[in-house]
Design a protein around this motif. Structure first.
Motif, PDB file in Angstrom:
ATOM      1  N   TYR A   1       0.853  -1.196   0.000  1.00  0.00           N
ATOM      2  CA  TYR A   1       0.000   0.000   0.000  1.00  0.00           C
ATOM      3  C   TYR A   1       0.875   1.227   0.000  1.00  0.00           C
ATOM      4  O   TYR A   1       1.910   1.257   0.688  1.00  0.00           O
ATOM      5  N   GLN A   2       0.495   2.232  -0.759  1.00  0.00           N
ATOM      6  CA  GLN A   2       1.265   3.467  -0.800  1.00  0.00           C
ATOM      7  C   GLN A   2       0.312   4.645  -0.654  1.00  0.00           C
ATOM      8  O   GLN A   2      -0.628   4.787  -1.439  1.00  0.00           O
ATOM      9  N   PHE A   3       0.542   5.458   0.372  1.00  0.00           N
ATOM     10  CA  PHE A   3      -0.215   6.706   0.540  1.00  0.00           C
ATOM     11  C   PHE A   3       0.742   7.849   0.246  1.00  0.00           C
ATOM     12  O   PHE A   3       1.749   8.005   0.946  1.00  0.00           O
ATOM     13  N   GLU A   4       0.472   8.623  -0.791  1.00  0.00           N
ATOM     14  CA  GLU A   4       1.441   9.687  -1.123  1.00  0.00           C
ATOM     15  C   GLU A   4       0.787  10.771  -1.965  1.00  0.00           C
ATOM     16  O   GLU A   4      -0.280  10.575  -2.543  1.00  0.00           O
ATOM     17  N   ALA A   5       1.451  11.903  -2.027  1.00  0.00           N
ATOM     18  CA  ALA A   5       0.935  13.041  -2.798  1.00  0.00           C
ATOM     19  C   ALA A   5       1.500  13.016  -4.206  1.00  0.00           C
ATOM     20  O   ALA A   5       0.771  13.000  -5.191  1.00  0.00           O
ATOM     21  N   ASN A   6       2.835  12.989  -4.335  1.00  0.00           N
ATOM     22  CA  ASN A   6       3.459  12.893  -5.657  1.00  0.00           C
ATOM     23  C   ASN A   6       3.413  11.454  -6.109  1.00  0.00           C
ATOM     24  O   ASN A   6       3.518  10.554  -5.289  1.00  0.00           O
ATOM     25  N   MET A   7       3.298  11.239  -7.424  1.00  0.00           N
ATOM     26  CA  MET A   7       3.458   9.892  -7.955  1.00  0.00           C
ATOM     27  C   MET A   7       4.948   9.555  -7.892  1.00  0.00           C
ATOM     28  O   MET A   7       5.753  10.096  -8.632  1.00  0.00           O
ATOM     29  N   SER A   8       5.313   8.687  -6.941  1.00  0.00           N
ATOM     30  CA  SER A   8       6.732   8.336  -6.800  1.00  0.00           C
ATOM     31  C   SER A   8       6.988   7.014  -7.503  1.00  0.00           C
ATOM     32  O   SER A   8       6.062   6.296  -7.856  1.00  0.00           O
ATOM     33  N   LEU A   9       8.255   6.701  -7.674  1.00  0.00           N
ATOM     34  CA  LEU A   9       8.609   5.422  -8.288  1.00  0.00           C
ATOM     35  C   LEU A   9       7.980   4.279  -7.496  1.00  0.00           C
ATOM     36  O   LEU A   9       7.385   3.365  -8.044  1.00  0.00           O
ATOM     37  N   THR A  10       8.056   4.377  -6.171  1.00  0.00           N
ATOM     38  CA  THR A  10       7.482   3.336  -5.318  1.00  0.00           C
ATOM     39  C   THR A  10       5.970   3.280  -5.512  1.00  0.00           C
ATOM     40  O   THR A  10       5.403   2.201  -5.687  1.00  0.00           O
ATOM     41  N   GLY A  11       5.357   4.455  -5.519  1.00  0.00           N
ATOM     42  CA  GLY A  11       3.910   4.499  -5.707  1.00  0.00           C
ATOM     43  C   GLY A  11       3.501   3.836  -7.004  1.00  0.00           C
ATOM     44  O   GLY A  11       2.494   3.143  -7.082  1.00  0.00           O
ATOM     45  N   SER A  12       4.327   4.030  -8.041  1.00  0.00           N
ATOM     46  CA  SER A  12       3.965   3.467  -9.345  1.00  0.00           C
ATOM     47  C   SER A  12       4.042   1.948  -9.319  1.00  0.00           C
ATOM     48  O   SER A  12       3.527   1.298 -10.211  1.00  0.00           O
ATOM     49  N   ASN A  13       4.682   1.380  -8.303  1.00  0.00           N
ATOM     50  CA  ASN A  13       4.778  -0.077  -8.205  1.00  0.00           C
ATOM     51  C   ASN A  13       3.830  -0.656  -7.166  1.00  0.00           C
ATOM     52  O   ASN A  13       3.753  -1.872  -7.014  1.00  0.00           O
TER      53      ASN A  13
ATOM     54  N   THR B   1      19.118  10.805 -18.494  1.00  0.00           N
ATOM     55  CA  THR B   1      18.291   9.645 -18.165  1.00  0.00           C
ATOM     56  C   THR B   1      16.900  10.120 -17.770  1.00  0.00           C
ATOM     57  O   THR B   1      16.765  10.918 -16.853  1.00  0.00           O
ATOM     58  N   PRO B   2      15.869   9.679 -18.475  1.00  0.00           N
ATOM     59  CA  PRO B   2      14.536  10.185 -18.178  1.00  0.00           C
ATOM     60  C   PRO B   2      14.049   9.788 -16.799  1.00  0.00           C
ATOM     61  O   PRO B   2      14.334   8.678 -16.340  1.00  0.00           O
ATOM     62  N   ASP B   3      13.346  10.710 -16.162  1.00  0.00           N
ATOM     63  CA  ASP B   3      12.733  10.395 -14.865  1.00  0.00           C
ATOM     64  C   ASP B   3      11.724   9.258 -15.065  1.00  0.00           C
ATOM     65  O   ASP B   3      10.935   9.288 -16.003  1.00  0.00           O
ATOM     66  N   PRO B   4      11.757   8.249 -14.205  1.00  0.00           N
ATOM     67  CA  PRO B   4      10.903   7.067 -14.429  1.00  0.00           C
ATOM     68  C   PRO B   4       9.421   7.386 -14.556  1.00  0.00           C
ATOM     69  O   PRO B   4       8.692   6.680 -15.244  1.00  0.00           O
ATOM     70  N   ILE B   5       8.969   8.432 -13.891  1.00  0.00           N
ATOM     71  CA  ILE B   5       7.538   8.722 -13.897  1.00  0.00           C
ATOM     72  C   ILE B   5       7.181   9.713 -15.007  1.00  0.00           C
ATOM     73  O   ILE B   5       6.329   9.440 -15.847  1.00  0.00           O
ATOM     74  N   THR B   6       7.861  10.836 -15.042  1.00  0.00           N
ATOM     75  CA  THR B   6       7.471  11.873 -16.013  1.00  0.00           C
ATOM     76  C   THR B   6       8.187  11.727 -17.336  1.00  0.00           C
ATOM     77  O   THR B   6       7.819  12.364 -18.314  1.00  0.00           O
ATOM     78  N   LYS B   7       9.248  10.906 -17.369  1.00  0.00           N
ATOM     79  CA  LYS B   7      10.014  10.702 -18.600  1.00  0.00           C
ATOM     80  C   LYS B   7      10.641  11.992 -19.118  1.00  0.00           C
ATOM     81  O   LYS B   7      10.847  12.150 -20.315  1.00  0.00           O
ATOM     82  N   THR B   8      10.909  12.916 -18.195  1.00  0.00           N
ATOM     83  CA  THR B   8      11.545  14.165 -18.616  1.00  0.00           C
ATOM     84  C   THR B   8      13.042  14.102 -18.339  1.00  0.00           C
ATOM     85  O   THR B   8      13.495  13.374 -17.466  1.00  0.00           O
ATOM     86  N   THR B   9      13.781  14.891 -19.103  1.00  0.00           N
ATOM     87  CA  THR B   9      15.220  14.968 -18.921  1.00  0.00           C
ATOM     88  C   THR B   9      15.624  16.428 -18.744  1.00  0.00           C
ATOM     89  O   THR B   9      14.872  17.327 -19.128  1.00  0.00           O
ATOM     90  N   TRP B  10      16.788  16.639 -18.164  1.00  0.00           N
ATOM     91  CA  TRP B  10      17.434  17.948 -18.142  1.00  0.00           C
ATOM     92  C   TRP B  10      16.618  19.048 -17.486  1.00  0.00           C
ATOM     93  O   TRP B  10      16.783  20.213 -17.856  1.00  0.00           O
ATOM     94  N   ASP B  11      15.723  18.755 -16.543  1.00  0.00           N
ATOM     95  CA  ASP B  11      14.955  19.825 -15.913  1.00  0.00           C
ATOM     96  C   ASP B  11      14.274  19.330 -14.648  1.00  0.00           C
ATOM     97  O   ASP B  11      13.975  18.144 -14.537  1.00  0.00           O
ATOM     98  N   ASN B  12      13.989  20.251 -13.733  1.00  0.00           N
ATOM     99  CA  ASN B  12      12.952  19.961 -12.750  1.00  0.00           C
ATOM    100  C   ASN B  12      11.803  20.929 -12.972  1.00  0.00           C
ATOM    101  O   ASN B  12      11.925  21.888 -13.746  1.00  0.00           O
ATOM    102  N   TYR B  13      10.687  20.694 -12.331  1.00  0.00           N
ATOM    103  CA  TYR B  13       9.428  21.341 -12.683  1.00  0.00           C
ATOM    104  C   TYR B  13       8.466  21.075 -11.549  1.00  0.00           C
ATOM    105  O   TYR B  13       8.754  20.283 -10.655  1.00  0.00           O
TER     106      TYR B  13
ATOM    107  N   PRO C   1      -0.070  12.336 -13.802  1.00  0.00           N
ATOM    108  CA  PRO C   1      -1.216  11.574 -13.313  1.00  0.00           C
ATOM    109  C   PRO C   1      -0.874  10.927 -11.982  1.00  0.00           C
ATOM    110  O   PRO C   1       0.270  10.531 -11.767  1.00  0.00           O
ATOM    111  N   GLY C   2      -1.859  10.856 -11.096  1.00  0.00           N
ATOM    112  CA  GLY C   2      -1.622  10.242  -9.792  1.00  0.00           C
ATOM    113  C   GLY C   2      -1.244  11.260  -8.741  1.00  0.00           C
ATOM    114  O   GLY C   2      -1.351  10.989  -7.550  1.00  0.00           O
ATOM    115  N   GLN C   3      -0.840  12.434  -9.176  1.00  0.00           N
ATOM    116  CA  GLN C   3      -0.589  13.514  -8.218  1.00  0.00           C
ATOM    117  C   GLN C   3      -1.905  13.849  -7.530  1.00  0.00           C
ATOM    118  O   GLN C   3      -2.932  14.014  -8.183  1.00  0.00           O
TER     119      GLN C   3
END
Lengths: 176, 1065, 459
Positions: free
Chosen positions: B274-286, B585-597, B640-642
């Motif tokens: 079980y995962q309770f979270e605000a951001n969709m994290s790598l763990t949450g996605s599993n 390397t793309p972020d596992p959840i957002t698949k973005t590179t070279w930035d935060n947001y 999604p999942g946020q």
């Protein structure tokens, strides 16, 4: 007596056709005709034989096909056959469908170019060749019949008379 | 009687001439060393006459001319005296250890001709099976970074030598009345000893403050000064409240391995997560059950769980009750075999969590909170106190080691201001970074790959780090600095030896077999060093009363907008911001590179009128987020999942805001490939979110309420590697089922279970024998073939992969591993934006749509086909996630091969789809015709084109050394793709050949299968009936992606099995 | 002599004689260069140079200067290639097929149509070569003996078929065209007075003197070449279409492609012929030879082929639905409703709807409208290829790999450039070559010339 060549000029293909018919009827041999465009029905009258270029073309094309088959077999099967997308690379026949386009194109290639070359060579029309039409107007709107005394066993006068009988536009007599 | 004939090799020998004797005596000529040759006095006697001189002149002139005519031949310098252990062309592996204060891993370093080029886990002896993550894997680039400090510096301007530095610093220390050491959590016994020695020298003046960039003080306090260690492999039920324990939380890489042991449905039991979270994290996605909650609800959820578990008065949490109930039920079912973790740094929340675990009897079973680990011992108040001291100007000397507070300290300005007031400041960081550049002295430490060290991660275990290359630059052990300043001239290596063996003398250097074994293994069980490694372990009961904790935990009030900061799996705390590989390397959840947001719920974004489709032509909208006075403007990215009404932002970005020399890749490059400028400063990649961390109840809090958002009207292009999120109901791409259904079909063969049928086509013959020929008469696609295909079964190898979608957590370790192993070019943000990333291996991340199939969508929404497809393009609000590693499938009927006009890509007789780079003319027909779109084209000459000079390691003079000599660096205009690590296969086959044995299963590992911390990717010989990959390929879960296309891949995927009720599925 | 039915309107208007025909065609060649030609030529040259600039830039920097990406590996490059090849179909079709069908009206237009064909094919050939990542290795597509030993091209690849098809088509069309030109060069040669030019044309004319025997051969060769060229025309675009038909990408893998592409090719070819001829007949005062009747006939061909193309589009849609293959059906749903739907609808309007207007005789015989339509059709055909190529691959099997395409200045520049080069070549042709087939026209003068028709009526 010296050999003479008569250039009989007509201003219309129909006239030339009639004249030729008349003269040939009188046993005169017309050596050649210079015209700005093909005059249909002239060949049988002055006795030009049918050309066999079409047959050459066919033969060239067949050669092309054979070469293409041999080529594809050698390149794809015999010389160094590779496993391309799991296709059976060990036989030609099972691969043949994918070689058909090339075979077709290559046949056409050989057929067309072979014939074209033969045509130019037989005509003796090649880059830089000198033109030998007796009168520049023959490529424009005049039609010239070439008659020589040598292959007509009659005197110039005789010939001239017969020719004058037709609807001549102009007549020039030259020595060889 | 036998005759004995004598043979002579020459007449001279027969006659025994002097020459012959001489020759025989020196049959094997001894090579003369350069020194001897030069030392030979005869050389001096030889003189060069005028004519000779002219000859030489003439020759050299001619030679020079000729040389000028030709392309220069680049000669590599051979060994003058070759080290015995190095054979050119054969890799050496050295066991070592990675520790940067945030990540820890037991590693094996692959070196070629003395250059470390690849890092893998030390599976045999390493801690937790040597599981490592992408950050550790990519850290080898840091060694070669050309921006590293080349030697000691003063005031970040003048280079000085070590002696001057030592004398000056010592003088300063001597006169100092208060000396402070600020470091990350030190787990190295020897380092601790050195610091202790230093402290004694300046007794009374020195205070050592440990500072964790991302603090776990709350957890630590709640467990009474112990940072617990968790064993997820024992946990039947796992409840995580915001803890991304698979990606970034605590010792994530280790936990991932343990966690995955129990996520294999074939095992005797499968854990429920079980995962309770605000951001969709790598763990949450599993997670099996993921519940989006607001950060402010964390306390309530924990409290509610406590109530449910202990059976006290139930507490209701808006939107999470159902999940909490079932979670609690499962927890109670698995007492002593469950884990509850929370990412909250709030001591009260953690106290309750500890209480829950206590109540469930997990302590001592799945959780060790008595000895725990030695990580993250930082005390937040101490750090704050130090900063106040500094600002008060009462700190005379500050020594900063292994941390970069000028960037990462939440109240950065305050720290920097304080730092100015410190009389003498020394920093050991590798770069002239935010902190180092502001210190009086930069005394660069060795890179961990250049240095010896020892680590005590847990009680009784010592891991060793050993140098794999001699220091590239004029750097020095930080520990030696401490020793020198304490007037101790021991080499750090000897010092380490002494730590672990008081009887040690450098004479006994090579003879200590036990030590050599330890170095070989990279670890040894220690008794001597316990003192150094243990923490003050008393009874692990929190001093805070549970009632108080519950009260405080539930007190947190929610607000319209809440924010929580998180670490990206790729960037962590940002200490590797200059690592182009990680940036790309793309972020596992957002698949973005070279930035935060700012991650936001798409629904919220639509309400605010923000762009929810981010692509090449569609920029993200920039928003300004303000949290108690501090504000950041960053693009908003739909995630999604946020949880609605929450925002997430990643730490570790915005490095080098002061234009520090921290490496080219740490700054943004534009279309032309040159750095983008803000005035006279280079533009940072992303923005620094550390200031959003606030100090609450004696700990740093990573979440904030009362957040205000405003649109700026600006737009900003974010480079993603995947533009489309959902699988569009294409069940031949991704197959999944629930545990119950799977268990029913457990023992069936491949293609027999209803959740994983091989696609079939109707044929014109009575297959099902019902007497009539109709659409029900179907044959599976493997019966169909356009031609008499090449045999692939039977003798000989057929290399293949089996990828378990169930195990894949999407951690991206395989991506970085593949990247380094195969010299894949890094192309930079602009090119990624143009959808031209070069990853040979990518991880496709699919979010579930609201409804699975087109039909379902149509009837549920009552929409037409077109509208229904549109509907399916949008992920659900709290989607299920699938991570699908995708690389060349090495199809037996490869569509790419048939279309190549020059036969540059053909099939090997070992089932590989080979790519002949130097035959390729680059028509790209193969890439177009690849159903998996895994082929990558060299759009430019990445090795010389200026556009990539800042990002591509192959273009940097020193970084270039990381390239794998076994793999060609591709030129412009050719196609490239996964080769299944051809070079490794070849190496493995040769090894087997030398040994005269068949290639053993598992002897050959591809970079990805090796790097995978959870054993999700299995490589092997499909024709070897005993190989693991073969067995997996037969299993009921095995399927080919896009099987109906009939391309017959050699890569198998294993259906994903979720531990959920069939009803929910 | 063949008599043509009286109800047919004459093809050659104005009471022309053989002499007049020669005069009308040769005088402009011998005369001063007209001003508007100079202007047109300069503009064309500038555009062409721009194109050449882009060309060098692309070769110098790499294919990355285009907007292609990991998902969309082909876009404008192959679109332009197919578009130009398509245009290049009208010429040979007109001269070959119509010759076989004894369509006399072809004679006024076949010369320039063939010229257009050849130039178009040259333009087309640029793209498959430039689109290669390593242009300098382009010759590797030919089965040449090499130092690598047994290293041959892959005859399974549709791209290799293209190599053969295009080169054959180009060279055969060229030969066909030139053989027809020889007698007319002779005419110019004999008319020409300026010695330099006379030499020039006498070289070009290969010493043609119009002997009876030569004319016989001439007609035979023309006929046979026509016979060969006809299947060639159909084969070429069929093979081009196989680049897509033999792939496995939904929207490409379509058996309908060969006929559909050929129809499309003829469609765009005739449109381009219209565009060029309508200008040329004005500029070079050839109204007598290229008159409404020709225009109308070509418009009729456009209606027919346009309709065939339209039917093909609908068939595709139907089959994609009927097949029940989700990828196939999605590919087509995506075409008309996806992110690139605009290009699909542009194609539909330009290719299917607008040509139907030609059913109205008034419009069919209206020059301005015809000219306008000819442009529209060619725009539409460009979009057809764009739709087929880009919208099919930008969203194929794996949604995770779905991408976008955004053209760059280099994509556009090179395309515009080729149009410039094309016009440079065509203008040169129009200025120095006989734009009508003199010898052929003369043969039909009596059959279809206005004055002669009247004579016939007297009989």
């Amino acid at each position: 007596m010296a050999n003479k060549v008569l250039h009989v000029m007509y201003d219309d293909d129909q006239k030339l056709l009639d004249a030729a018919r008349a003269l040939v009827a009188q046993g005169i041999r017309v050596k050649d005709v210079f015209s700005p465009f093909p005059i249909h029905g002239l060949d049988p009258i002055i006795g030009v034989k049918r050309t066999r270029l079409a047959i050459c073309s066919f033969l060239y094309a067949c050669t092309g096909t054979v070469l293409a088959i041999l080529g594809t077999w050698y390149f794809m099967v015999s010389d160094w056959n590779m496993n391309i997308g799991g296709k059976p690379n060990f036989t030609w026949i099972e691969n043949a469908p994918s070689f058909i386009p090339v075979m077709f194109e290559f046949s056409v290639f050989c057929g067309a170019h072979g014939m074209a070359l033969t045509y130019l060579l037989r005509n003796g029309t090649l880059p830089g060749m000198p033109a030998d039409n007796p009168d520049p107007r023959t490529t424009d709107d005049k039609f010239v019949m070439e008659i020589t005394t040598e292959d007509n066993h009659m005197s110039v006068e005789e010939l001239e008379a017969k020719i004058r009988a037709t609807d001549v536009f102009e007549l020039s007599i030259k020595n060889y | 009687m036998g005759m004995n004939t004598k043979y002579w090799s020459s007449l001279d020998e027969l006659q025994q001439t002097a020459a012959a004797q001489e020759a025989m005596s020196t049959e094997f000529a001894r090579e003369q060393s350069v020194e001897n040759f030069l030392a030979d006095d005869k050389l001096k006697e030889t003189n060069t006459g005028r004519r000779d001189f002219l000859k030489f002149m003439g020759f050299s002139l001619a030679a020079a001319t000729l040389a000028a005519c030709e392309t220069p031949v680049v000669k590599s310098i051979p060994y003058v005296v070759k080290p015995e252990e190095i054979t050119p062309g054969v890799a050496n592996y050295y066991a070592s250890t990675y520790y940067d204060g945030n990540d820890y891993g037991s590693i094996l370093v692959k070196t070629r001709e003395g250059r470390p080029i690849f890092i893998k886990g030390n599976k045999e002896f390493g801690m937790d099976g040597g599981a490592i993550n992408a950050r550790i894997n990519a850290s080898v680039l840091g060694l070669y970074d050309g921006a590293r400090l080349k030697g000691p510096r003063k005031n970040n301007s003048s280079d000085i030598d070590w002696n001057t530095l030592d004398t000056e610093v010592k003088a300063a220390l001597a006169s100092a009345s208060s000396i402070r050491i600020l470091s990350n959590t030190i787990i190295s016994p020897s380092t601790k000893r050195a610091i202790a020695e230093f402290s004694n020298k300046y007794a009374g003046k020195v205070k050592h403050v440990q500072y964790d960039t991302v603090s776990y003080a709350g957890l630590n306090k709640a467990n009474n000064g112990v940072t617990p260690s968790y064993d997820f492999s024992k946990a039947k039920t796992i409840v995580s409240i915001g803890a991304d324990f698979l990606g970034t939380w605590l010792l994530s890489s280790a936990y991932a391995a343990g966690y995955m042991e129990r996520r294999k449905p074939e095992g005797e039991w499968m854990s429920k997560h079980y995962q309770f979270e605000a951001n969709m994290s790598l763990t949450g996605s599993n997670a099996d059950v993921r519940v989006p909650i607001k950060p402010s609800q964390e306390g309530q959820v924990v409290a509610a769980l406590y109530a449910a578990v202990t059976g006290s008065a139930p507490i209701s949490v808006e939107g999470a009750d159902k999940a909490i109930a079932s979670a609690a039920a499962d927890l109670k079912k698995s007492r002593g075999a469950s884990i509850v973790v929370s990412s909250s740094n709030d001591v009260y929340v953690q106290t309750v969590v500890a209480a829950i675990n206590e109540a469930l009897g997990n302590h001592g079973a799945t959780i060790d909170n008595v000895t725990g680990t030695n990580f993250f011992q930082g005390k937040d108040e101490e750090v704050r106190a130090l900063v106040d001291e500094m600002n008060a100007g009462t700190v005379d000397a500050l020594i900063i080691y292994g941390t970069n507070p000028a960037y990462s300290y939440p109240e950065t300005d305050k720290f920097i201001a304080g730092l100015q007031k410190v009389k003498t400041s020394v920093c050991f960081n590798h770069f002239a970074d935010e902190t180092s550049s502001r210190c009086a002295y930069s005394a660069p430490d060795h890179h961990y790959l250049e240095a010896w060290n020892d680590y005590a991660p847990v009680k009784g275990r010592i891991d060793l780090a050993q140098p794999t290359i001699s220091p590239l630059y004029n750097t020095r052990y930080a520990q030696e600095a401490f020793l020198r300043w304490a007037d101790n001239n021991t080499e750090y290596y000897d010092y380490i030896r002494q730590t672990h063996n008081s009887a040690y003398t450098s004479a006994a250097l090579k003879t200590d077999a036990q030590w050599n074994m330890a170095v070989h293994n990279g670890t040894f069980a220690s008794t001597v060093s316990e003192a150094a490694s243990t923490v003050n372990a008393t009874a692990a009961v929190s001093t805070i009363s549970i009632s108080e904790a519950l009260a405080k935990a539930t007190a947190a009030k929610s607000s319209e907008w809440e924010l929580s900061v998180y670490q990206k799996v790729t960037m962590g705390i940002g200490n590797q911001a200059n690592n182009a590989l990680l940036q790309e390397t793309p972020d596992p959840i957002t698949k973005t590179t070279w930035d935060n947001y700012f991650t936001m719920s798409p629904a919220d974004m639509r309400e605010m009128g923000l762009q929810t489709y981010i692509g090449q032509c569609d920029c993200a909208d920039v928003i300004k987020v303000t949290v108690n006075g501090k504000s950041l403007t960053l693009p908003a990215f739909p995630t999604p999942g946020q949880k609605r009404g929450t925002i997430g932002v990643a730490l570790g970005y915005g490095r080098g805001a002061g234009n520090e020399e921290i490496g080219n890749a740490a700054y943004q490059t534009g279309k032309a490939g040159v750095h983008l400028m803000d005035g006279d400063k280079r533009q940072t990649i992303g923005k620094n979110a550390f200031p959003f961390i606030s100090f609450v109840d004696g700990t740093w809090s990573f979440k904030a309420t009362d957040v205000t958002i405003e649109k700026t009207g600006e737009t900003y292009s974010v480079a993603t590697t995947q533009m489309h999120s959902t699988v569009m109901g294409r069940d031949s791409v991704v197959k999944e089922t629930d545990l119950a259904t799977f268990l029913k079909n457990k023992d069936k063969k491949r293609g027999e279970a209803e959740f994983n049928l091989i696609p079939a086509l109707a044929v014109h013959e009575d297959v099902n024998g019902d007497g009539v020929i109709n659409a029900q008469d179907k044959k599976t696609v493997d019966n169909f073939d356009l031609w008499r295909a090449h045999p692939v079964e039977g003798p000989g190898h057929r290399w293949g992969l089996a990828i378990d979608l169930n195990s894949c957590i999407g951690c991206a370790s395989c991506i970085t591993a593949c990247h380094i192993e195969n010299n894949v070019p890094v192309v930079g943000k602009d090119e990624v934006l143009r959808h031209r990333d070069m990853h040979w291996l990518r991880i496709d991340r699919y979010f579930s749509s609201e409804f699975e199939t087109l039909e379902e969508t149509k009837e549920q929404t009552g929409k037409g086909t077109i509208a229904a497809y549109r509907h399916m393009e949008d992920p659900a609000e709290n989607p299920k996630t699938v991570h699908m590693p995708m690389m060349c499938q090495h199809c037996n009927h490869a569509p790419c091969e048939t279309v190549c006009p020059v036969a540059a890509t053909v099939h090997s007789n070992e089932g590989l789809n080979n790519m002949a780079y130097n035959r390729c003319i680059g028509t790209r027909y193969c890439a177009n015709n690849c159903p998996y779109k895994v082929r990558r084209f060299n759009w430019f000459n990445y090795v010389t084109n200026d556009k990539f000079s800042m990002v591509n390691p192959a273009q940097d003079d020193t970084l270039r050394m990381v390239l794998n000599p076994d793999v060609t660096v591709r030129t412009r205009g050719v196609m490239e793709k996964c080769s299944m690590c051809q070079q490794r296969i070849q190496e493995g086959k040769l090894e087997a050949k030398k040994a005269g044995l068949p290639v053993a299963d598992g002897a050959i590992q591809t970079a990805c299968s090796e790097a995978c911390p959870v054993g999700c990717i299995v490589f092997g010989d499909l024709n070897d009936i005993n190989s693991l990959v073969n067995k997996k390929s037969q299993s009921v879960r095995a399927y080919h992606a896009l099987e109906e296309t009939g391309v017959k891949p050699n890569v198998y995927y294993m259906t994903k099995v979720r531990n959920i009720e069939p009803a929910e599925a | 002599m063949i008599k043509e039915s009286k109800i047919r309107k004459p093809l050659i208007l104005g009471h022309k004689t053989y002499g007049d025909i020669t005069k009308d065609i040769v005088d402009p060649i011998m005369g001063e260069t007209p001003k508007q030609w100079k202007i047109a030529f300069t503009i064309a040259c500038i555009v062409a140079l721009y194109g050449v600039g882009c060309l060098f830039y692309i070769i110098g920097v790499g294919i990355g200067s285009w907007g292609l990406n990991k998902t969309v590996g082909w876009a404008w490059d192959i679109t332009n290639f197919v578009w130009w090849v398509g245009i290049g179909h009208a010429g040979t079709l007109i001269s070959a097929v119509l010759l076989l069908f004894r369509q006399r009206w072809r004679m006024a237009i076949n010369r320039s149509a063939e010229a257009m064909t050849i130039f178009a094919v040259i333009m087309a050939a640029i793209f498959p070569i430039i689109h290669m990542g390593r242009v300098w290795q382009a010759y590797w597509t030919l089965p040449l003996p090499n130092q690598f030993g047994s290293l041959w091209p892959n005859f399974n690849s549709a791209l290799l078929w293209d190599v053969f098809a295009i080169s054959t088509y180009f060279s055969v069309s060229l030969v066909f065209w030139y053989i027809g030109l020889i007698p007319d060069f002779a005419t110019i040669r004999d008319k020409m007075v300026k010695p330099g030019w006379k030499k020039f044309y006498s070289i070009l004319s290969f010493g043609w003197s119009g002997r009876a025997k030569h004319w016989t051969r001439f007609e035979e060769v023309s006929l046979v070449l026509a016979g060969i060229a006809t299947p060639l025309v159909f084969s070429v675009h069929s093979i081009v279409s196989m680049d897509f038909a033999t792939s496995i990408i939904p929207g490409w893998h379509t058996t309908i492609f060969p006929p559909y592409f050929v129809a499309g090719a003829v469609f765009s070819g005739f449109a381009m012929v219209q565009t060029l001829l309508l200008i040329m007949r004005k500029v070079m005062k050839l109204e007598a030879y290229i008159n409404l009747r020709h225009i109308e006939y070509m418009n009729i061909v456009i209606i027919v082929t346009g309709s065939i193309v339209g039917v093909a589009y609908l068939t595709e849609l139907f089959v994609s639905w009927y097949s029940g293959v989700e990828y196939e059906s999605y590919a087509f749903i995506n075409r008309f409703s996806g992110p690139l739907a605009w290009s699909y609808w542009a194609m539909m309007t330009c290719n299917v709807i607008s040509p139907q207007l030609f059913w109205i005789k008034k419009l069919r015989t209206n020059l301005q409208f015809t000219f306008f339509m000819s442009i529209i059709v060619n725009i539409g055909m460009w979009f057809e290829r764009f739709v087929i190529i880009v919208t099919s691959i930008h969203r194929d099997y794996l949604p995770a790999a779905w991408g976008e395409f955004k053209a760059t200045p280099m994509d556009i520049g090179l395309f515009i450039g080729t149009i410039g080069i094309f016009f440079v070549l065509f203008l040169l042709f129009a200025r120095y070559f006989p734009v009508l087939a003199l010898n052929e026209l003369k043969t039909i003068l009596k059959v279809s010339g206005e004055s002669y028709k009247n004579d016939n009526n007297k009989h």
